[in-house]
Scaffold this motif. Sequence first.
Motif, PDB file in Angstrom:
ATOM      1  N   ALA A 188       7.260   0.664  -5.217  1.00 51.62           N
ATOM      2  CA  ALA A 188       6.953   0.981  -6.621  1.00 51.62           C
ATOM      3  C   ALA A 188       8.218   1.243  -7.431  1.00 51.62           C
ATOM      4  O   ALA A 188       8.313   0.844  -8.591  1.00 51.62           O
ATOM      5  CB  ALA A 188       6.006   2.172  -6.696  1.00 51.62           C
TER       6      ALA A 188
ATOM      7  N   PRO B 232       0.830  -1.206   0.000  1.00 54.33           N
ATOM      8  CA  PRO B 232       0.000   0.000   0.000  1.00 54.33           C
ATOM      9  C   PRO B 232       0.867   1.260   0.000  1.00 54.33           C
ATOM     10  O   PRO B 232       2.047   1.221   0.345  1.00 54.33           O
ATOM     11  CB  PRO B 232      -0.790  -0.121   1.310  1.00 54.33           C
ATOM     12  CG  PRO B 232      -0.746  -1.574   1.657  1.00 54.33           C
ATOM     13  CD  PRO B 232       0.574  -2.074   1.152  1.00 54.33           C
ATOM     14  N   ALA B 233       0.260   2.356  -0.386  1.00 53.92           N
ATOM     15  CA  ALA B 233       0.911   3.669  -0.373  1.00 53.92           C
ATOM     16  C   ALA B 233       2.122   3.704  -1.292  1.00 53.92           C
ATOM     17  O   ALA B 233       3.105   4.396  -1.025  1.00 53.92           O
ATOM     18  CB  ALA B 233       1.285   4.078   1.052  1.00 53.92           C
ATOM     19  N   ALA B 234       2.092   2.941  -2.367  1.00 56.82           N
ATOM     20  CA  ALA B 234       3.154   2.894  -3.386  1.00 56.82           C
ATOM     21  C   ALA B 234       4.459   2.334  -2.844  1.00 56.82           C
ATOM     22  O   ALA B 234       5.514   2.546  -3.444  1.00 56.82           O
ATOM     23  CB  ALA B 234       3.372   4.274  -4.017  1.00 56.82           C
TER      24      ALA B 234
ATOM     25  N   ARG C 245       9.159  -0.840 -10.715  1.00 50.78           N
ATOM     26  CA  ARG C 245       9.312  -0.226 -12.043  1.00 50.78           C
ATOM     27  C   ARG C 245      10.556  -0.758 -12.752  1.00 50.78           C
ATOM     28  O   ARG C 245      10.510  -1.144 -13.918  1.00 50.78           O
ATOM     29  CB  ARG C 245       9.450   1.297 -11.899  1.00 50.78           C
ATOM     30  CG  ARG C 245       8.160   2.056 -11.893  1.00 50.78           C
ATOM     31  CD  ARG C 245       8.391   3.539 -12.146  1.00 50.78           C
ATOM     32  NE  ARG C 245       9.246   4.194 -11.165  1.00 50.78           N
ATOM     33  CZ  ARG C 245       8.831   4.700 -10.016  1.00 50.78           C
ATOM     34  NH1 ARG C 245       7.568   4.589  -9.691  1.00 50.78           N
ATOM     35  NH2 ARG C 245       9.667   5.299  -9.196  1.00 50.78           N
TER      36      ARG C 245
ATOM     37  N   ASN D 132      -1.390  -6.962 -10.134  1.00 43.48           N
ATOM     38  CA  ASN D 132      -1.528  -5.932 -11.164  1.00 43.48           C
ATOM     39  C   ASN D 132      -0.174  -5.557 -11.770  1.00 43.48           C
ATOM     40  O   ASN D 132      -0.089  -5.223 -12.951  1.00 43.48           O
ATOM     41  CB  ASN D 132      -2.246  -4.706 -10.597  1.00 43.48           C
ATOM     42  CG  ASN D 132      -3.755  -4.876 -10.616  1.00 43.48           C
ATOM     43  OD1 ASN D 132      -4.312  -5.473 -11.538  1.00 43.48           O
ATOM     44  ND2 ASN D 132      -4.430  -4.371  -9.593  1.00 43.48           N
ATOM     45  N   TRP D 133       0.878  -5.609 -10.974  1.00 38.26           N
ATOM     46  CA  TRP D 133       2.228  -5.402 -11.520  1.00 38.26           C
ATOM     47  C   TRP D 133       2.622  -6.587 -12.400  1.00 38.26           C
ATOM     48  O   TRP D 133       3.174  -6.411 -13.490  1.00 38.26           O
ATOM     49  CB  TRP D 133       3.241  -5.225 -10.385  1.00 38.26           C
ATOM     50  CG  TRP D 133       3.246  -3.839  -9.821  1.00 38.26           C
ATOM     51  CD1 TRP D 133       2.508  -3.376  -8.771  1.00 38.26           C
ATOM     52  CD2 TRP D 133       3.998  -2.720 -10.292  1.00 38.26           C
ATOM     53  NE1 TRP D 133       2.761  -2.053  -8.563  1.00 38.26           N
ATOM     54  CE2 TRP D 133       3.685  -1.624  -9.476  1.00 38.26           C
ATOM     55  CE3 TRP D 133       4.922  -2.545 -11.329  1.00 38.26           C
ATOM     56  CZ2 TRP D 133       4.247  -0.366  -9.656  1.00 38.26           C
ATOM     57  CZ3 TRP D 133       5.492  -1.292 -11.503  1.00 38.26           C
ATOM     58  CH2 TRP D 133       5.153  -0.216 -10.675  1.00 38.26           C
TER      59      TRP D 133
ATOM     60  N   VAL E 237      -3.529  -8.709  -4.637  1.00 34.38           N
ATOM     61  CA  VAL E 237      -4.130  -8.190  -5.871  1.00 34.38           C
ATOM     62  C   VAL E 237      -3.282  -7.034  -6.413  1.00 34.38           C
ATOM     63  O   VAL E 237      -3.083  -6.895  -7.626  1.00 34.38           O
ATOM     64  CB  VAL E 237      -5.586  -7.730  -5.628  1.00 34.38           C
ATOM     65  CG1 VAL E 237      -6.184  -7.164  -6.914  1.00 34.38           C
ATOM     66  CG2 VAL E 237      -6.430  -8.883  -5.129  1.00 34.38           C
ATOM     67  N   LEU E 238      -2.779  -6.220  -5.495  1.00 29.90           N
ATOM     68  CA  LEU E 238      -1.913  -5.114  -5.909  1.00 29.90           C
ATOM     69  C   LEU E 238      -0.700  -5.650  -6.675  1.00 29.90           C
ATOM     70  O   LEU E 238      -0.336  -5.142  -7.743  1.00 29.90           O
ATOM     71  CB  LEU E 238      -1.455  -4.352  -4.662  1.00 29.90           C
ATOM     72  CG  LEU E 238      -0.950  -2.930  -4.832  1.00 29.90           C
ATOM     73  CD1 LEU E 238      -1.997  -2.038  -5.477  1.00 29.90           C
ATOM     74  CD2 LEU E 238      -0.521  -2.375  -3.478  1.00 29.90           C
TER      75      LEU E 238
END
Lengths: 407, 359
Positions: free
Chosen positions: B35, B30-32, B39, B69-70, B65-66
């Motif tokens: 990330a 959560p909250a990136a 990337r 998605n990546w 789930v997060l």
Amino acid sequence: MRHLFILTLLCATTATMVTSSTTAGDWRQFRGNLANSVATGETVPTELSGGSVAWKVQLPGRGVSSPIAVGEQIYLTASSGYSQDRLHIISFDSSTGETQWERQFQATGRTGCHDKMCVATPTPASDGERVFAFYSSNDLICTDLAGNLLWYRGLGEEFPNASNSIGMASSLLVIDGTVIAQVESDAEAFAVGIDAETGETKWKIERPRKANWSSPTLLPGTNDEPTLALLQSSKGLTAVDPETGDTLWEFDNGASTISSSSVIDGTVFIPSHGLTTVKPTADGKSIEEGWNASNLSPSTSSPVVLDGMAFVVNSSGALSAGDAETGKRLWQLRLKGKFSGTPLASNGHLFFFNEEGKAFVVKPSKDKGEIVSELDLGETILSSPAAADDALYIRSDGHLWKFAKPF
Amino acid sequence: MKCTCTAILLTLVTATTRADNIEALQSVGPAAAGAAAAREASAELINEGSKNLLPLLKAFKGSSVLATNWLRSTFEAIADAEIKAGRSLPKDELVAFVKSTQESPAARRLAYEWLLKRSPQLEDTLIPEMLLDPSPEFRRDAVTRLINKAKSLQGEAATATYRKAMTGAVHEDQVKTIAKALRSAGEEVDIQKHFGFLAAWKIIGPFDNKDMQGFPVEYPPEKSVDLDAEYDGQLGKVKWGEVETDNDFGMVDIARQIENYKGSVMYATTTFESDKEQSAEIRLGTPNAWKLWVNGELVFGREEYHRGTSMDQYRVPVKLQSGPNTILLKICQNEQDQDWAQRYQFQLRVCDNTGSAVN
């Protein structure tokens, strides 16, 4: 009554974005780069007909969101699946309508909506380098212009009570590297400023705990004052510093939770008790109230200001024009049907699409409004049009159209 | 020999890098959080091309789930580039993956949809076997085929096909279609049981919710469920009573079956027998504000009134213990005067994450 309420909230889908790198011809959010539905410098076709349809493409899912344009790409969101939990971002070639890329994601938040709404209701936005897609499920997705995922915020998962069983509609506002989202419901309500580059939260502020489908808009900066984000709710309008979330001033006389405010030449036109105008003082820390016109009452569509006239459409499809300086109503024009989308203003004309898919081009003057062109697209349209590079774009639940002057 | 060793070493290094990159995608939060690393990892995986397609799909299993998605967007970027370059996706491996019900349903569906882009005929061979698949999407497709087939048949052949379709149906619209056809043919259909709706409840109230002040108030049933107790309620003494619904979709209508107490709180409780310790979902539909406890633990609450209601409006993940599980629901009505805001009702079922009833 309830039906009317549902119809009324459906197109509170405004999004705004501003950045110093805005390119002429871009339309980077719903209602344009300045979030006021005015396509300055565009000469979109005023004669809508089969001959002005440059292309029409089928979409992979439903949507109420509007297209945005960045360079030669048109970006659009959609949602699909039995539970509408499949979230799409699609990039089209603006010249041909061909799909350049499409990415799908799984919603992390609630996807339940009223039948007439859908999960892809908020309009995406861009800062010219990235695409920010937002959904009723509160999934906030950032990709680069080629579709590579840069960051993902599951705001519905992080704040599971910030949802609405009818659906969420508020779109994004992007100002100088900050993505601003209003996530406001009866159970939990907040606004956040997200770092456009990293996806991290810069600030989060509490908001009035009440369902709200309106979207943030922006007050362009001047030489001395920075651009501000205007957050609307049932309580009124709050101007916040996009970098910190600090409040600069407040208008506390109530406002619509559906249609959103528009700013033209520093004057804010607020859907409040009909239509109310305010103007920030020179120091940017307070406001002076202008006029209020109870007979200029926007329904779902947001107010649009063009050539010194303010335009609103009521719930029965009557277009009213008022003097933008005084609020005096000038004339009314009966359009056919109901309108969820906000009209677009360009080159002295207004472009309307009603819920049945009928398009109207109106040429307004101080004395009257004249319908100069009509076209029946034959599909339900709840979204608002966009304009870029002298072309007009509109989406239905199933298709995206481009209108341009024939060569 | 030297070449062989170098090749083995390169393979190991590549595999290690791939594993690290996939782990970076799985580690987002959560909250990136994560990330930036994701990337970079995604870019490397995309750059390495189609050899990463299967590993990305396999990584779905057990990921959030997060994170999926990546994984999904990385998979799609690779697959998209392969197709645009005129190359084929690894069809046999992907088909085998789609058939492997031990893998993530979402990943299998993703593989299937990309396969269909080049091989649409696969639908005819894969879907008919997926009536009881762990993926609700595959089930839906299989049920759709059976419904369509049943419509083309007559008599017992049609009825038998509808019966078969019902065994896999997990979506409301399909169950309604099938039930209507079966009932027209004289068949009995227990939709309540099919979906796992809980129909028999003990209920107590009203307690005070004037001005919507009762939602946070801990009335006695929240402290302990004592079915013999008597309390001071909004309108006098209150005791637990029984309420049961014969509605197909388990709707307990407080306003009609008891009374539409304006500005009130009611509590409803029941026991769910689970044949084992298991993860499940409680799915709730109500236009009223609510709180839910399972075995004395508050699992979720929501203060929203009259923004519509639907089956499976809320999905609450829960852990069930083997044997009896106590479910307690607090249901709050405000003082709406509008005719569309009169409903005081709920429907609740226990199912797995596909929507199938659990025992």
